[in-house]
Design an enzyme around this catalytic site. Structure first.
Site, PDB file in Angstrom:
ATOM      1  N   SER A  52       4.554   0.872  -3.610  1.00  0.00           N
ATOM      2  CA  SER A  52       4.236  -0.366  -4.253  1.00  0.00           C
ATOM      3  C   SER A  52       4.197  -1.841  -3.288  1.00  0.00           C
ATOM      4  O   SER A  52       4.055  -2.206  -3.904  1.00  0.00           O
ATOM      5  CB  SER A  52       5.310   0.092  -5.555  1.00  0.00           C
ATOM      6  OG  SER A  52       5.032   1.075  -6.283  1.00  0.00           O
ATOM      7  N   HIS A  80       7.576  -5.504 -12.270  1.00  0.00           N
ATOM      8  CA  HIS A  80       7.156  -4.552 -10.551  1.00  0.00           C
ATOM      9  C   HIS A  80       5.543  -5.623 -10.055  1.00  0.00           C
ATOM     10  O   HIS A  80       5.345  -5.812  -8.820  1.00  0.00           O
ATOM     11  CB  HIS A  80       6.381  -3.032 -10.884  1.00  0.00           C
ATOM     12  CG  HIS A  80       5.559  -2.170  -9.878  1.00  0.00           C
ATOM     13  ND1 HIS A  80       4.729  -2.807  -9.514  1.00  0.00           N
ATOM     14  CD2 HIS A  80       6.056  -1.648  -9.133  1.00  0.00           C
ATOM     15  CE1 HIS A  80       4.135  -1.666  -8.886  1.00  0.00           C
ATOM     16  NE2 HIS A  80       5.492  -1.113  -8.305  1.00  0.00           N
ATOM     17  N   ASP A 126      -1.709  -3.961 -11.965  1.00  0.00           N
ATOM     18  CA  ASP A 126       0.368  -4.011 -11.901  1.00  0.00           C
ATOM     19  C   ASP A 126       0.299  -4.427 -13.501  1.00  0.00           C
ATOM     20  O   ASP A 126      -0.703  -4.247 -14.396  1.00  0.00           O
ATOM     21  CB  ASP A 126       0.514  -4.699 -10.637  1.00  0.00           C
ATOM     22  CG  ASP A 126       1.530  -3.885 -10.468  1.00  0.00           C
ATOM     23  OD1 ASP A 126       2.286  -3.853 -11.121  1.00  0.00           O
ATOM     24  OD2 ASP A 126       1.652  -3.867  -9.308  1.00  0.00           O
TER      25      ASP A 126
END
Ligand SMILES: *[C@@H]1O[C@H](CO)[C@@H](O)[C@H](O)[C@H]1NC(C)=O
Ligand SMILES: *[C@@H]1O[C@H](CO)[C@@H](O)[C@H](O)[C@H]1NC(C)=O
Ligand SMILES: *[C@@H]1O[C@H](CO)[C@@H](O)[C@H](O)[C@H]1NC(C)=O
Ligand SMILES: *[C@@H]1O[C@H](CO)[C@@H](O)[C@H](O)[C@H]1NC(C)=O
Ligand SMILES: *[C@@H]1O[C@H](CO)[C@@H](O)[C@H](O)[C@H]1NC(C)=O
Ligand SMILES: *[C@@H]1O[C@H](CO)[C@@H](O)[C@H](O)[C@H]1NC(C)=O
Ligand SMILES: *[C@@H]1O[C@H](CO)[C@@H](O)[C@H](O)[C@H]1NC(C)=O
Length: 645
Positions: free
Chosen positions: A564, A226, A153
């Protein structure tokens, strides 16, 4: 329909082709995939072997052959990436033993918790009237203790409370990974929870040029948010009183496997010239390098909330190749299905050996209705903190600067379209498009925004805006009628509040990518669905909630939406199963989860989409996972699983 949704949905997994930034414009980054190492060669022999391919096409220019090699995959995956001309790539692809030669594609993605785990009902449920007994999956699995999860990620914010290691046992002896030094990151940032961290940007830099160090840390540290969100969803510790700005979704934040160990592989980086809100880019050969290391480091599960082109063959797809080698070592790989729904054939990461995860809701909403001057109440949701207040109301299309919009962009509040003279001090009704409507309203002097969701239904994505704003999702035409028939229309925005126990849930998120698979329609994809709508998890303190320069707020927890967010939920359930059944193969775990998945909502009816239509396997795959049935061993007795190794 398809174009419309691609324009309006903000959490896109978009695919771009951008010219290589190499000196020789004809040279591009290619991956040469050769399969798997036999295990008899030394690292030096492997690299020499990979270079021999370059020498064979670049002739005597040893120097060029030397400079052109980017990665030589040495652990498990046999292959390398290099700067090649199309002719050189074609020549290499003809050499015996070469499986595929393909461009290293940048996957541009809006990279791709509290309540979600209660809803899945793994946990001793806070607010759950029928809490699972002590034999629940979580406690049987010892909270995922000693299972190691690799997360590919945007990196991690190691200081987050979610990654504290209080009371955790020493790092498992099997662990072979490292904590890679870099900017604002060194081995002191790893602990018994965050046991590994590496970063990969050689291919990024070959493609986009040197990393702009004002835009990201050259280290595993997350500037985007994220990666911190996804990894804390999998393995974050229990943190009481976590909530987003304004207290939305407050409660105890926890990952699905709070004692699992996390290993961070940072593969996604900023796109030059764009804000993090617009996207992030992750290159195939950087990701392959991360897979190769993660496998060798000894992870048990890999979670990848990244996706790209839906129609690339597996042999030309870094995630598919990496996941295959992982699977062969009994590492389960979960990937996000993509955020390009509701169009069919939009599902990504469709290799049969990947757990492909769609996104659905949980039983929570952030109610924030609006009241028009004629007393009509329209349902809305918001995670922006504000109090009740009445504002004069205008429709964006009526207050635009002439010539700045077309028939297709009217009313969308795109950047630079609103007239300050007509907007100042008012609430503006905009159609919800990207992330930026409220910023445009604010720029033009507006003080509040009513965002019209482009579809009906509760599938509304929450963002903490800088001015009062509510997303309305029913009866939008009533707003126009009211504005048109009144000289001085006004609107009251009602202070949002968190509602728990909403029904029917789950429903499929509007954005979740749909099957069938564009590559192999005979294999059902996605495999499974999990919570991905308005999920609270840890955030990077170097990222702002909106991830745009004008937002300088700092938050520790943040609500975000996308497949996600659902993929790490599935990864966490895999961790728990792996903890209970260390010898089950990847396929056994996937099968157990899919055969115990449910297709009913909390009204006992078939799961629907956000507009109320019955959903099907191309939306939810086998259904939602994490139910108590996963604990009933009889279900699996007829299958005698043989671990691959
Ligand atoms: C590691 O980072 C910490 C915290 O930023 C810093 O205090 C320490 O000096 C660093 N150690 C090394 C060896 O760079
Ligand atoms: C959570 O916050 C509330 C209100 O701020 C406080 O009363 C309570 O003690 C906190 N709980 C914990 C466990 O910190
Ligand atoms: C996706 O991949 C397919 C197959 O490699 C290719 O034909 C197509 O052009 C790609 N699409 C995009 C948008 O790059
Ligand atoms: C809002 O508009 C209604 C008529 O649409 C009017 O009756 C009311 O007084 C207005 N409220 C405020 C606070 O201006
Ligand atoms: C805001 O309005 C709602 C709906 O009328 C009401 O329930 C709530 O108490 C109001 N909040 C405040 C702080 O006045
Ligand atoms: C835009 O919409 C107007 C009114 O509906 C129409 O007359 C005009 O032809 C449209 N223009 C284009 C370029 O579609
Ligand atoms: C939409 O408006 C109509 C009346 O105009 C009302 O009957 C209906 O309940 C409203 N629907 C919702 C979901 O608010």
């Amino acid at each position: 329909m398809s174009n419309y949704f691609s324009r309006v949905l903000p959490f896109l997994l978009i695919f771009h082709i951008i010219l290589a930034s190499c000196a020789d414009q004809r040279l591009q980054v290619y991956i040469v995939y050769l399969g798997e190492h036999s295990g008899t060669k030394t690292f030096q022999e492997i690299e020499d072997f990979h270079r021999s391919y370059l020498h064979s096409v670049k002739g005597n220019s040893k120097e060029e052959a030397k400079d052109s090699l980017i990665y030589s995959y040495k652990n498990v995956i046999n292959g390398f990436s290099a700067l090649l001309s199309p002719e050189e790539a074609a020549k290499i692809s003809e050499i015996d033993g070469v499986i595929s030669v393909f461009h290293s594609h940048p996957t541009i993605s809006r990279l791709h918790t509290t309540r979600s785990w209660d809803f899945i009902n793994l946990l001793e449920g806070i607010g759950d009237p029928n809490p699972p007994n002590a034999q629940d999956l979580l406690s049987k699995a010892n909270y995922g203790k000693d299972v190691i999860v690799g997360v590919l990620d945007s990196g991690v914010w190691p200081e987050s409370e979610s990654f504290n290691d209080n009371g955790m046992d020493p790092v498992p002896q099997s662990w072979k990974g490292i904590c890679q030094n870099g900017v604002a990151f060194n081995s002191t940032h790893c602990n018994r929870k965050l046991i590994g961290a590496r970063y990969y940007l050689k291919s990024y830099e070959a493609y986009y040029g040197p990393l702009n160090t004002r835009l990201d840390f050259r280290s595993p540290r997350d500037i985007n948010g994220h990666g911190t969100h996804t990894s804390s969803t999998i393995g974050g510790r229990r943190v009481p009183n976590a909530s987003s700005i304004g207290g939305f979704g407050s409660g105890t934040a926890t990952g699905g496997a709070p004692l699992a160990r996390l290993a961070i592989y940072k593969v996604c980086w900023p796109i030059p010239g764009q804000t993090p809100a617009e996207g992030n880019t992750c290159l195939d050969d950087d990701m392959l390098a991360a897979f190769d290391d993660a496998i060798a480091d000894g992870v048990h599960v890999i979670s990848v909330s990244i996706g790209g082109n839906t129609s690339r063959p597996y042999t030309n797809d870094g995630i598919a190749i990496g996941a295959l080698h992982a699977l062969k070592r009994n590492i389960v790989v979960a990937c996000s299905a993509g955020n390009s729904g509701p169009t069919t054939y939009s599902v990504s990461n469709v290799a049969p050996w990947i757990m492909t995860v769609g996104a659905s809701s949980i039983d929570r909403m952030f109610s924030s209705p609006i009241v028009l001057g004629n007393d009509m109440i329209i349902k809305g949701q918001s995670v922006t903190p504000f109090g009740n207040r009445t504002y004069p109301l205008v429709y964006a299309a009526d207050v635009e600067i002439p010539g700045t919009t077309t028939n297709f962009t009217r009313g969308l509040c795109l950047r630079g379209t609103l007239s300050p003279a007509l907007v100042r001090g008012k609430a503006v009704f905009c159609w919800r498009g990207g992330t930026f409507e409220t910023l445009e309203v604010q720029r033009a002097g507006g003080v509040a925004t009513v965002l019209g969701n482009t579809h009906e239904g509760r599938g509304v994505l929450g963002s903490p805006y800088l001015i009062p704003a509510s997303v309305v999702y029913f009866n939008k035409s009533d707003i126009f009628n009211y504005i048109e028939t009144n000289q001085n229309p006004n609107v009251t925005l009602i202070q949002p509040k968190t509602l728990i126990g909403t029904k029917p849930d789950p429903f499929m998120a509007p954005f979740t990518s749909r099957g069938p698979s564009a590559i192999e329609p005979n294999i059902l994809k996605p495999d499974i669905t999990a919570p991905g709508l308005n999920i609270l998890a840890a955030w990077s303190e170097a990222a702002s909630p909106l991830n745009v320069p004008s937002d300088n707020r700092v938050v520790k927890y943040q609500i975000d939406s996308g497949t996600s967010m659902s993929c790490p939920h599935i990864a966490a359930i895999v961790v728990l199963l792996k903890a209970i059944h260390p010898h089950w193969s990847s396929a056994a775990i996937r099968s157990a989860m899919m055969t115990t998945a449910k297709i009913t909502n909390n009204l006992g009816m078939q799961i629907r989409d956000s507009q109320g239509n019955i959903a099907g396997p191309f939306e939810y795959g086998a259904g939602t996972s994490g139910h108590r049935e996963l604990l009933i061993p009889d279900l699996f007795m007829m299958l005698s699983y043989v671990p691959l190794q």
